[in-house]
Each structure stands twice: as C-alpha cells, then as structure tokens.
Design a protein around this motif. Structure first.
Motif, short mmCIF file in Angstrom:
data_model
loop_
_atom_site.label_atom_id
_atom_site.label_comp_id
_atom_site.label_asym_id
_atom_site.label_seq_id
_atom_site.Cartn_x
_atom_site.Cartn_y
_atom_site.Cartn_z
N GLY A 86 0.93 -1.29 0.03
CA GLY A 86 -0.06 -0.22 0.08
C GLY A 86 0.93 1.18 0.19
N GLY A 87 0.18 2.42 0.09
CA GLY A 87 1.02 3.80 -0.05
C GLY A 87 1.49 4.01 -1.16
N LYS A 88 2.77 4.62 -1.47
CA LYS A 88 3.18 5.02 -2.85
C LYS A 88 4.19 3.92 -3.23
CE LYS A 88 3.30 9.90 -1.92
NZ LYS A 88 4.17 11.19 -1.51
N ASP A 89 4.48 3.13 -2.29
CA ASP A 89 5.60 2.11 -2.69
C ASP A 89 4.86 0.75 -2.64
OD1 ASP A 89 7.71 0.69 -3.40
OD2 ASP A 89 8.88 0.73 -1.54
N MET A 90 4.10 0.48 -3.82
CA MET A 90 3.37 -0.85 -3.76
C MET A 90 4.35 -2.24 -3.73
SD MET A 90 0.23 -0.11 -4.31
CE MET A 90 -0.53 -1.56 -4.86
N THR A 91 5.63 -1.92 -4.27
CA THR A 91 6.70 -3.08 -4.15
C THR A 91 7.26 -3.38 -2.84
OG1 THR A 91 8.41 -1.75 -5.03
CG2 THR A 91 7.05 -2.83 -6.67
N ARG A 92 7.34 -2.12 -1.80
CA ARG A 92 7.89 -2.23 -0.75
C ARG A 92 9.41 -2.15 -0.85
NH1 ARG A 92 6.42 -6.76 3.28
NH2 ARG A 92 7.47 -5.36 4.52
N ILE A 93 9.79 -1.60 -1.97
CA ILE A 93 11.50 -1.29 -2.15
C ILE A 93 11.83 -0.42 -1.12
CG2 ILE A 93 13.06 -0.61 -3.65
CD1 ILE A 93 11.39 -2.05 -6.06
N ASP A 94 11.12 0.55 -0.99
CA ASP A 94 11.60 1.74 -0.05
C ASP A 94 11.06 1.68 1.19
OD1 ASP A 94 11.47 4.21 -2.59
OD2 ASP A 94 12.94 2.88 -2.06
N GLY A 95 10.29 0.43 1.51
CA GLY A 95 10.04 0.30 2.81
C GLY A 95 8.34 0.73 3.18
N GLN A 96 7.78 0.45 4.10
CA GLN A 96 6.26 0.94 4.30
C GLN A 96 6.51 2.48 4.14
OE1 GLN A 96 3.40 -1.22 4.93
NE2 GLN A 96 4.97 -2.65 3.69
N GLN A 97 5.22 3.02 3.65
CA GLN A 97 4.77 4.17 3.50
C GLN A 97 3.43 4.57 3.85
OE1 GLN A 97 6.08 5.99 -0.09
NE2 GLN A 97 7.90 4.82 -0.21
N LYS A 98 3.19 4.88 5.11
CA LYS A 98 1.85 5.23 5.60
C LYS A 98 1.42 6.29 5.15
CE LYS A 98 -0.82 5.01 9.81
NZ LYS A 98 -0.90 4.71 11.32
N LYS A 99 0.14 6.26 4.41
CA LYS A 99 -0.50 7.50 3.92
C LYS A 99 -1.63 7.80 4.45
CE LYS A 99 -1.16 8.13 -0.49
NZ LYS A 99 -1.61 8.31 -1.78
N GLY A 100 -2.24 7.01 5.76
CA GLY A 100 -3.37 7.13 6.67
C GLY A 100 -2.94 8.48 7.42
N GLU A 101 -3.79 8.59 8.40
CA GLU A 101 -3.84 9.69 9.30
C GLU A 101 -2.79 9.49 10.14
OE1 GLU A 101 -6.61 12.49 12.46
OE2 GLU A 101 -7.51 10.52 11.29
N ASP A 102 -1.81 10.25 10.73
CA ASP A 102 -0.90 10.19 11.60
C ASP A 102 -1.46 10.65 13.00
OD1 ASP A 102 1.45 9.78 12.96
OD2 ASP A 102 2.49 11.43 12.05
N LEU A 103 -1.36 9.89 13.86
CA LEU A 103 -2.06 10.00 15.09
C LEU A 103 -0.98 10.64 16.14
CD1 LEU A 103 -4.67 7.05 15.58
CD2 LEU A 103 -5.11 9.46 14.69
N THR A 104 0.22 10.47 15.63
CA THR A 104 1.17 10.71 16.76
C THR A 104 1.21 12.15 16.86
OG1 THR A 104 2.65 8.88 15.94
CG2 THR A 104 3.65 10.80 16.99
N PRO A 105 1.11 12.90 18.30
CA PRO A 105 1.29 14.16 18.48
C PRO A 105 2.40 14.85 17.92
CG PRO A 105 1.48 12.89 20.63
CD PRO A 105 1.24 11.78 19.32
N ALA A 106 2.22 16.04 17.30
CA ALA A 106 3.35 16.77 16.49
C ALA A 106 3.84 17.60 17.73
CB ALA A 106 2.89 17.81 15.69
N ARG A 107 5.21 17.67 17.89
CA ARG A 107 5.94 18.33 18.69
C ARG A 107 6.28 20.03 18.20
NH1 ARG A 107 10.45 13.81 20.62
NH2 ARG A 107 9.33 12.30 21.35
N ASN A 108 6.10 20.66 18.89
CA ASN A 108 6.34 22.13 18.68
C ASN A 108 7.58 22.56 19.54
OD1 ASN A 108 4.24 22.39 16.81
ND2 ASN A 108 2.81 22.72 18.82
N TYR A 109 8.73 23.07 18.65
CA TYR A 109 9.84 23.56 19.49
C TYR A 109 9.70 24.84 19.37
CZ TYR A 109 11.28 18.68 18.66
OH TYR A 109 11.36 17.29 18.69
N SER A 110 10.00 25.81 20.56
CA SER A 110 9.88 26.92 20.62
C SER A 110 11.14 27.50 21.03
CB SER A 110 8.89 27.54 21.87
OG SER A 110 8.87 28.80 22.02
N LEU A 111 11.84 28.48 20.27
CA LEU A 111 12.92 29.09 20.87
C LEU A 111 12.91 29.82 22.33
CD1 LEU A 111 15.93 29.81 20.27
CD2 LEU A 111 15.16 31.83 18.91
N LYS A 112 11.81 30.46 22.62
CA LYS A 112 11.49 31.09 23.70
C LYS A 112 11.58 29.99 25.12
CE LYS A 112 8.51 34.14 26.45
NZ LYS A 112 7.20 34.86 26.25
#
Length: 333
Positions: A86-112
């Motif tokens: 699935g994803g963009k790489d059907m042959t899995r040559i480049d490994g798994q590429q998840k196109k679904g919703e990423d449930l991992t919370p994004a990290r915000n880096y603040s200089l302050k």
C-alpha cells in the motif's frame, strides 16, 4: 448328448486388487484436511490479534484492494498491519509508507521555551555555587571570622559576592589600593570555587562618599575604586582563578552606595564580584561589538565625505582608491 460331454469347460478367475483397506489413498485426504485446519486456525489467530481498525482495513482491502492501496488508510501502508504493502511504494522496495492519518502528536519546538529552560538550568547552577560558597565560609576556619563581611545574593545579573569593610577591619590600606593580608586570604578561597562554573566574572570597586584628599582633578575616588577592583582581580588570579574568566573590571566610586542613608558608612567601601549569567554576559559583549562596528562605520563615512562630487580630495585626506579599509570587527583589547 455325446457332443455335450466333449465341450471344454472354461474357468474364469477374477483377480481382485490386493491391499484392500491397507491402501494409501486416505493419506492424501487426511493431509488436505490438516492443511485446511492449519489455515483455519491461523486465520482465527490473526483475527484475534488484530485491532478493530486494522480489521476494517483488511475488510476494505478484500472488497476493493486497488482502492485501498491507492487511497491509503489504516492498515494499507502501516508496517504493523497484517496486510503489507500500500501507499506510494506498492513493491515495498523503499519500505512501508503510511499514507493514512498520523495519530502521533506533533512536537512544537519554541526558541523562547528553550531559552527559558537554559535560564532555569543556569539559575540552578548559580544557586549550587552560592550554597557551596556559604558552606565554605561556614566550615573553612580562615573564612569563619569574616562571615559578616561576606554578603552573597543572586541578582538579575547573576551571583553577587560582596566583600565589605568593617569599621575596625578594612579590606585595603587607608586611601590605597593595597590589599590587607586577610583580604588576600578571602579572595584566594573564593578563587578556588569560581572555577567550578563556566560563567564569566565582573569586578567592581566601591568607596564611600568621603572625598579623596588630593581632590577630584588629580586622583579621586573614581581612580581609587578602579585600582582596588583591579587589585582584587590580580589576587583572584593569583589564588587560582582562570584569568580568562574576567570580563569586566570597573570602578564606581560612591555612585552606587550600599547604605544610601549614610554615604559615609564604612560598609559602602566594598568589592563586588558578580558571577554573570548568560544574559548579562551577552549584553556586555554585544555592547562592545556594536560600539566597534559603529566606530568603523563612522570612520568610513568620514573618509567618504572628504571626497567632493567632482572627485577632488580635500586637503589632508588620501585618494579614495587608497583610503584605508576600516575593519568592522570587535576590538581584541
């Protein structure tokens, strides 16, 4: 009747295949049955160990596999999915590429936030240094008798160590920058501790409001306070402090009094040693850098203004193409 007696008797013997129930045909059927059971139990195990979301992905894949593979979704390109690909790489040559919703919370880096964290870490380091100096004053016999003359606190500039005069115990000789022997002992003990932190150090000398006998025009409290601060710097270095730690040595005369209500109080005669925090250190170095850059720009403008519109150089100036280039870099002094 005679002919019937002469007719030959033919006996047909039918050979039945041997083995009977001992044949091997049943083994093939049994092997097919075992294979089917293994496949069944494997399917049940997979269904039991798969999350509800992945089960829906499996169902979608088998209903419309091409749609799931192209559009993505939970289970289509996730490396943890039962159905790989699935994803963009059907042959899995480049490994798994998840196109679904990423449930991992994004990290915000603040200089302050990073600067605030560094400030907290530095404040904690200075507090540890303060506790260490106070412990040394309380435990080292050579410093115990001077506890009243050693004042330690944390200010906006950093950790401040003040060595003040007492009425009958001055740090310096009268009207002089010569250190008393016990003042050298105090500075030597402090010097050993200051090397424990990477912070730069600032020294300032202070006097009381009593005017110097020779008057303001020759040698005044300004020169005296600066000489006393520099004498303290030399003694700290002699006591083991790295010379490169000193960033500023100033004389403030009686401009900043410890006891403003009584300008002649001996406590106003003191040496302040400030272990500077990063903010104070940067403000000093930045001020010096900007001053040198401004001087360089003004010098260049003065050279440019010496040349008139016709290209004629005013008397006392050099040719434009030979004008010295002023380096716009901080001074090394």
């Amino acid at each position: 009747m005679a002919d019937e007696g002469l007719r030959p008797i033919i006996i047909k013997r039918v050979k039945k295949p041997g083995g009977g129930h001992h044949g091997g045909a049943w083994k093939i059927a049994y092997a097919d049955f075992v294979t089917a059971m293994m496949a069944f139990f494997l399917l049940m195990w997979l269904l039991g160990s798969t999350t509800k979301g992945n089960l829906q992905g499996i169902a979608d894949y088998f209903s419309t596999p091409l749609k799931v593979a192209m559009a993505g979704g939970s289970g289509s390109g996730d490396a943890t999915s039962v159905i790989k690909g699935g994803g963009k790489d059907m042959t899995r040559i480049d490994g798994q590429q998840k196109k679904g919703e990423d449930l991992t919370p994004a990290r915000n880096y603040s200089l302050k936030a990073a600067e605030e964290e560094l400030a907290r870490a530095e404040a904690k380091r200075l507090q540890v240094l303060k506790d260490k100096i106070e412990e040394a004053i309380a435990t080292i016999p050579s410093l115990q008798q001077y506890q009243k003359q050693l004042l330690i606190d944390i200010t906006s500039e950093g950790l401040r160590i003040q060595i003040v005069d007492e009425k009958n115990r001055p740090m310096f000789a009268l009207a002089s920058a010569e250190l008393q022997p016990y003042t050298k002992v105090i500075l030597h003990e402090i010097a050993k501790i200051l090397n424990d932190v990477p912070n730069k150090v600032s020294l300032s000398g202070h006097t009381d409001a009593t005017p110097y006998s020779s008057g303001e025009k020759s040698y005044s409290n300004w020169e005296l306070s600066a000489d006393r601060a520099n004498a303290s710097r030399r003694e700290l270095v002699a006591g083991g402090m790295a010379e490169t730690k000193v960033l500023r040595v100033v004389g403030l005369s009686s401009a900043v009094l410890f006891d403003a209500k009584n300008p002649y109080n001996p406590v106003n005669r003191r040496i302040s040693i400030i272990v500077m925090n990063k903010k104070t250190e940067e403000s000093i170095t930045k001020e010096n850098t900007e001053a040198n850059v401004a001087d360089g720009i003004e010098a260049k403008q003065a050279v440019d203004e010496a040349v008139n519109v016709s290209g004629v150089v005013q008397p006392g100036t050099s040719q434009p193409e030979q004008a010295p280039q002023v380096p716009l870099v901080p001074a090394t002094h």
